[in-house]
Design an enzyme around this catalytic site. Structure first.
Site, PDB file in Angstrom:
ATOM      1  N   GLY A   1     -10.390  -3.632   7.219  1.00 35.53           N
ATOM      2  CA  GLY A   1      -9.557  -2.897   6.277  1.00 35.53           C
ATOM      3  C   GLY A   1      -9.493  -3.530   4.896  1.00 35.53           C
ATOM      4  O   GLY A   1      -9.604  -4.737   4.731  1.00 35.53           O
TER       5      GLY A   1
ATOM      6  N   HIS B   1      -9.968   1.412   7.355  1.00 33.90           N
ATOM      7  CA  HIS B   1      -8.943   1.999   6.502  1.00 33.90           C
ATOM      8  C   HIS B   1      -8.821   1.277   5.158  1.00 33.90           C
ATOM      9  O   HIS B   1      -8.992   0.075   5.051  1.00 33.90           O
ATOM     10  CB  HIS B   1      -7.588   1.974   7.217  1.00 33.90           C
ATOM     11  CG  HIS B   1      -7.106   0.581   7.535  1.00 33.90           C
ATOM     12  ND1 HIS B   1      -6.310  -0.153   6.695  1.00 33.90           N
ATOM     13  CD2 HIS B   1      -7.326  -0.204   8.612  1.00 33.90           C
ATOM     14  CE1 HIS B   1      -6.051  -1.322   7.238  1.00 33.90           C
ATOM     15  NE2 HIS B   1      -6.654  -1.388   8.405  1.00 33.90           N
ATOM     16  N   ASP B   2      -8.580   2.047   4.123  1.00 37.65           N
ATOM     17  CA  ASP B   2      -8.268   1.558   2.776  1.00 37.65           C
ATOM     18  C   ASP B   2      -9.425   0.841   2.088  1.00 37.65           C
ATOM     19  O   ASP B   2      -9.223   0.156   1.084  1.00 37.65           O
ATOM     20  CB  ASP B   2      -7.035   0.634   2.801  1.00 37.65           C
ATOM     21  CG  ASP B   2      -5.803   1.327   3.351  1.00 37.65           C
ATOM     22  OD1 ASP B   2      -5.319   2.265   2.710  1.00 37.65           O
ATOM     23  OD2 ASP B   2      -5.341   0.942   4.442  1.00 37.65           O
TER      24      ASP B   2
END
Length: 264
Positions: A136, A118-119
């Protein structure tokens, strides 16, 4: 109409360009947008709020856009933006944003079982080999290469044209144009093969070598090494390397202390 296999499951709301091909047993969620020319292979899952550009290829059993692996957010798929011309090989996983947006540039190659968490922010022309893993919030610069089974700690930055060797574990930033390897990863040299393949001239490489020596093969405090590198007759790429080191919050991977002492 797009060329959609009769066994594919397309949720109402998904927007698929008529030139796309959707293979057998693929699953596409309601908030996915596919621009022209995408090829979605068998058993691929595209989910989350995913804006996918043109000409990407998703091979068998990819899972793209799922919710981040964060406790309490299993059912909260965020946003994912993928640009053009990428190839996602078998069993690649790319997760949507948790706190922000996961972004992938153009013309990347993500080999089998690679993982983008994520991200993450991935530049153009990036190669992630089999089993390479990003935690992440990792940033990967243009044309960086991550070899098989390497692991990148959350919030680490991988600079442009950097090379992370197979099996390396990077817990600090990897400077642009440099090569790291080992557990924990250590700095080896400039990524000379990658620089030549990218078309850098001998003069450009020489300028990077001079900055590299001042930053990583001289003794003294970092502020002094940065000042010495800044005083050299550099160019835009050399300045990129200096600025990257200066702006690092986690620290930049360097050579072992013994190597630094011997080179000083």
């Amino acid at each position: 109409m797009a060329n959609i296999h009769p066994t594919a499951v397309i949720a109402p709301g998904a927007r698929i360009h008529s030139s796309c091909e959707i293979g057998p047993y693929a699953v596409i969620g309601p908030h996915v947008t596919l621009a022209p020319g995408n090829v979605v292979g068998p058993d691929v899952v595209l989910d989350g709020v995913a804006d996918i550009g043109a000409g990407n290829r998703f091979l068998a059993s990819c899972a793209i856009g799922a919710s981040p692996q964060i406790i309490g957010r299993v059912n909260q798929a965020g946003r994912l933006i993928i640009a053009d011309g990428n190839v996602f090989r078998e069993f690649v996983t790319v997760h949507s944003g948790g706190e922000a947006t996961t972004r992938i540039g153009s013309r990347g190659l993500f080999m089998a079982t690679a993982h983008v968490a994520h991200d993450c922010q991935i530049g153009d022309d990036v190669i992630m080999a089999n089993g390479a893993t990003l935690a992440g919030h990792v940033q990967v610069g243009d044309a960086a290469q991550l070899s098989g089974l390497c692991a990148i700690h959350q919030h680490v930055r991988i600079g442009a044209l950097a090379f992370v060797a197979g099996g390396a574990i990077a817990t600090q930033d990897v400077a642009p144009y440099c090569l790291v390897q080992g557990d924990r990863a250590r700095l080896v040299s400039l990524n000379l093969v990658g620089l030549r393949r990218a078309g850098l001239s001998p003069d450009e490489i020489l300028r990077l070598k001079r900055v590299f020596r001042e930053l990583f093969h001289r003794g003294g405090a970092l502020t002094d090494r940065l000042a010495a590198a800044q005083a050299l007759d550099g160019d835009a790429r050399a300045q990129t390397l200096i600025d990257f080191v200066r702006s690092s919050l986690r620290g930049v991977i360097a050579a072992p202390r013994r190597s630094l002492s011997a080179a000083a």
